[in-house]
Motif scaffolding. Sequence first.
Motif, PDB file in Angstrom:
ATOM      1  N   TYR A  54       0.836  -1.307  -0.040  1.00  0.00           N
ATOM      2  CA  TYR A  54       0.201  -0.103   0.124  1.00  0.00           C
ATOM      3  C   TYR A  54       0.923   1.461   0.115  1.00  0.00           C
ATOM      4  CZ  TYR A  54      -4.602  -1.994   0.679  1.00  0.00           C
ATOM      5  OH  TYR A  54      -6.021  -2.393   0.400  1.00  0.00           O
ATOM      6  N   GLY A  55       1.954   1.274   1.034  1.00  0.00           N
ATOM      7  CA  GLY A  55       2.819   2.428   1.035  1.00  0.00           C
ATOM      8  C   GLY A  55       3.346   2.794  -0.289  1.00  0.00           C
ATOM      9  N   MET A  56       4.053   1.652  -1.191  1.00  0.00           N
ATOM     10  CA  MET A  56       4.484   2.021  -2.355  1.00  0.00           C
ATOM     11  C   MET A  56       3.510   2.241  -3.505  1.00  0.00           C
ATOM     12  SD  MET A  56       7.315  -1.544  -2.431  1.00  0.00           S
ATOM     13  CE  MET A  56       6.893  -1.666  -4.052  1.00  0.00           C
ATOM     14  N   THR A  57       2.435   1.730  -3.409  1.00  0.00           N
ATOM     15  CA  THR A  57       1.719   1.799  -4.528  1.00  0.00           C
ATOM     16  C   THR A  57       1.338   3.449  -4.344  1.00  0.00           C
ATOM     17  OG1 THR A  57       1.124  -0.131  -4.507  1.00  0.00           O
ATOM     18  CG2 THR A  57      -0.459   1.694  -5.552  1.00  0.00           C
ATOM     19  N   LEU A  58       0.903   3.847  -3.215  1.00  0.00           N
ATOM     20  CA  LEU A  58       0.351   5.387  -2.933  1.00  0.00           C
ATOM     21  C   LEU A  58       1.462   6.157  -3.117  1.00  0.00           C
ATOM     22  CD1 LEU A  58      -1.984   4.892   0.102  1.00  0.00           C
ATOM     23  CD2 LEU A  58      -2.479   4.914  -2.274  1.00  0.00           C
ATOM     24  N   ASN A  59       2.609   5.907  -2.679  1.00  0.00           N
ATOM     25  CA  ASN A  59       3.755   6.845  -2.781  1.00  0.00           C
ATOM     26  C   ASN A  59       4.266   7.047  -4.148  1.00  0.00           C
ATOM     27  OD1 ASN A  59       4.574   8.350   0.004  1.00  0.00           O
ATOM     28  ND2 ASN A  59       4.449   6.227   0.430  1.00  0.00           N
ATOM     29  N   LEU A  60       4.276   5.952  -4.895  1.00  0.00           N
ATOM     30  CA  LEU A  60       4.532   6.141  -6.298  1.00  0.00           C
ATOM     31  C   LEU A  60       3.638   6.901  -7.024  1.00  0.00           C
ATOM     32  CD1 LEU A  60       6.266   2.735  -7.028  1.00  0.00           C
ATOM     33  CD2 LEU A  60       7.515   4.921  -6.920  1.00  0.00           C
ATOM     34  N   LEU A  61       2.169   6.784  -6.879  1.00  0.00           N
ATOM     35  CA  LEU A  61       1.151   7.384  -7.384  1.00  0.00           C
ATOM     36  C   LEU A  61       1.380   8.935  -7.244  1.00  0.00           C
ATOM     37  CD1 LEU A  61      -1.653   7.539  -9.003  1.00  0.00           C
ATOM     38  CD2 LEU A  61      -2.671   6.946  -6.783  1.00  0.00           C
ATOM     39  N   ALA A  62       1.653   9.046  -6.081  1.00  0.00           N
ATOM     40  CA  ALA A  62       1.861  10.722  -5.506  1.00  0.00           C
ATOM     41  C   ALA A  62       2.889  11.308  -6.218  1.00  0.00           C
ATOM     42  CB  ALA A  62       1.641  10.442  -3.939  1.00  0.00           C
ATOM     43  N   SER A  63       3.874  10.473  -6.324  1.00  0.00           N
ATOM     44  CA  SER A  63       5.291  11.195  -7.042  1.00  0.00           C
ATOM     45  C   SER A  63       4.887  11.323  -8.430  1.00  0.00           C
ATOM     46  CB  SER A  63       6.377  10.057  -6.661  1.00  0.00           C
ATOM     47  OG  SER A  63       7.432  10.639  -7.374  1.00  0.00           O
ATOM     48  N   PHE A  64       4.270  10.579  -8.966  1.00  0.00           N
ATOM     49  CA  PHE A  64       3.858  10.535 -10.351  1.00  0.00           C
ATOM     50  C   PHE A  64       3.024  11.815 -10.491  1.00  0.00           C
ATOM     51  CE2 PHE A  64       0.962   9.827 -13.709  1.00  0.00           C
ATOM     52  CZ  PHE A  64       1.777   9.761 -14.794  1.00  0.00           C
ATOM     53  N   CYS A  65       2.044  12.013  -9.763  1.00  0.00           N
ATOM     54  CA  CYS A  65       1.227  13.053 -10.077  1.00  0.00           C
ATOM     55  C   CYS A  65       1.937  14.337  -9.582  1.00  0.00           C
ATOM     56  CB  CYS A  65      -0.198  12.779  -8.847  1.00  0.00           C
ATOM     57  SG  CYS A  65      -1.385  11.574  -9.524  1.00  0.00           S
ATOM     58  N   GLU A  66       2.843  14.332  -8.777  1.00  0.00           N
ATOM     59  CA  GLU A  66       3.590  15.576  -8.215  1.00  0.00           C
ATOM     60  C   GLU A  66       4.338  15.798  -9.682  1.00  0.00           C
ATOM     61  OE1 GLU A  66       6.540  16.982  -4.855  1.00  0.00           O
ATOM     62  OE2 GLU A  66       6.648  14.986  -5.464  1.00  0.00           O
ATOM     63  N   TRP A  67       4.999  14.977 -10.195  1.00  0.00           N
ATOM     64  CA  TRP A  67       5.956  15.642 -11.399  1.00  0.00           C
ATOM     65  C   TRP A  67       5.086  16.097 -12.575  1.00  0.00           C
ATOM     66  CZ3 TRP A  67      10.943  15.934 -11.954  1.00  0.00           C
ATOM     67  CH2 TRP A  67      11.792  15.629 -10.870  1.00  0.00           C
ATOM     68  N   ILE A  68       3.601  15.306 -12.695  1.00  0.00           N
ATOM     69  CA  ILE A  68       2.861  15.928 -13.736  1.00  0.00           C
ATOM     70  C   ILE A  68       2.531  17.465 -13.165  1.00  0.00           C
ATOM     71  CG2 ILE A  68       0.496  15.601 -14.760  1.00  0.00           C
ATOM     72  CD1 ILE A  68       2.237  13.489 -15.885  1.00  0.00           C
ATOM     73  N   ILE A  69       2.109  17.698 -11.978  1.00  0.00           N
ATOM     74  CA  ILE A  69       1.724  19.062 -11.493  1.00  0.00           C
ATOM     75  C   ILE A  69       2.942  19.922 -11.804  1.00  0.00           C
ATOM     76  CG2 ILE A  69       0.857  20.225  -9.605  1.00  0.00           C
ATOM     77  CD1 ILE A  69      -0.835  17.688  -8.872  1.00  0.00           C
ATOM     78  N   VAL A  70       3.992  19.642 -11.233  1.00  0.00           N
ATOM     79  CA  VAL A  70       5.250  20.411 -11.298  1.00  0.00           C
ATOM     80  C   VAL A  70       5.826  20.977 -12.755  1.00  0.00           C
ATOM     81  CG1 VAL A  70       7.705  20.533 -10.746  1.00  0.00           C
ATOM     82  CG2 VAL A  70       6.135  19.767  -9.265  1.00  0.00           C
ATOM     83  N   LEU A  71       5.775  19.902 -13.633  1.00  0.00           N
ATOM     84  CA  LEU A  71       5.971  20.124 -14.826  1.00  0.00           C
ATOM     85  C   LEU A  71       5.102  21.007 -15.503  1.00  0.00           C
ATOM     86  CD1 LEU A  71       7.548  16.557 -16.045  1.00  0.00           C
ATOM     87  CD2 LEU A  71       8.687  18.962 -15.455  1.00  0.00           C
ATOM     88  N   ASN A  72       3.616  20.821 -15.365  1.00  0.00           N
ATOM     89  CA  ASN A  72       2.644  21.772 -15.931  1.00  0.00           C
ATOM     90  C   ASN A  72       2.557  23.000 -15.326  1.00  0.00           C
ATOM     91  OD1 ASN A  72       1.649  19.942 -18.046  1.00  0.00           O
ATOM     92  ND2 ASN A  72       0.338  18.790 -16.518  1.00  0.00           N
ATOM     93  N   ALA A  73       2.719  23.213 -13.895  1.00  0.00           N
ATOM     94  CA  ALA A  73       2.786  24.749 -13.240  1.00  0.00           C
ATOM     95  C   ALA A  73       4.146  25.267 -13.921  1.00  0.00           C
ATOM     96  CB  ALA A  73       2.882  24.211 -11.889  1.00  0.00           C
ATOM     97  N   GLU A  74       5.305  24.815 -13.876  1.00  0.00           N
ATOM     98  CA  GLU A  74       6.435  25.507 -14.307  1.00  0.00           C
ATOM     99  C   GLU A  74       6.283  26.029 -15.802  1.00  0.00           C
ATOM    100  OE1 GLU A  74      10.196  25.809 -16.503  1.00  0.00           O
ATOM    101  OE2 GLU A  74       8.757  24.306 -17.130  1.00  0.00           O
ATOM    102  N   ALA A  75       5.374  25.402 -16.485  1.00  0.00           N
ATOM    103  CA  ALA A  75       5.093  26.341 -17.844  1.00  0.00           C
ATOM    104  C   ALA A  75       4.332  27.334 -17.614  1.00  0.00           C
ATOM    105  CB  ALA A  75       4.466  25.372 -18.963  1.00  0.00           C
TER     106      ALA A  75
END
Length: 180
Positions: A54-75
Amino acid sequence: MSNFIYLIWVKYMPVKIILRVILLRVIRLLVSITIEAWIFKKSFNISPKLSVQYGMTLNLLASFCEWIIVLNAEAILPSEARRQLIDYLLVEQLDKTSFVIFLLTAFNFTCLLLVKWIGFEILRFLLSGDIGQVTKVFSGNSEERIKISEQYKDFRVILVAHTLSYSLFLALVFTLFILK
């Protein structure tokens, strides 16, 4: 000789920064998974293996979403906010603390918490395999209201786990900032 060392340092600096970003992200994931798996195991009374999954799945999902948000916000951000965003979220390096950094931290914490909670609910639903459960929630039974209150228990557990893991990592980053 010192010019030669300086040229090598400058030439390989991007590789060093990339390796630092990767290493900090791996450390962040390992710390988060460890803390959250321990809390999941104690709170949900599940096996250590399942709590780590559970911890791995949730943290990898959160990390993936964080990168998507950061890369879109950066633009779309202005140049100064963009620089602070990249320095803080990607490189975990700060020149100074500011209100923008505080807002980015609060926004990042909230987004990651919501992603983990939604991800947990999706995982729980997928693992239960009971599609009839969705229709019962909308019927308004008192039995289903009890299940909804249990859902808030899940949110509280995820909130505590996320807060502890995020706070520990922030303490580490700001300690490195102070010692620098």
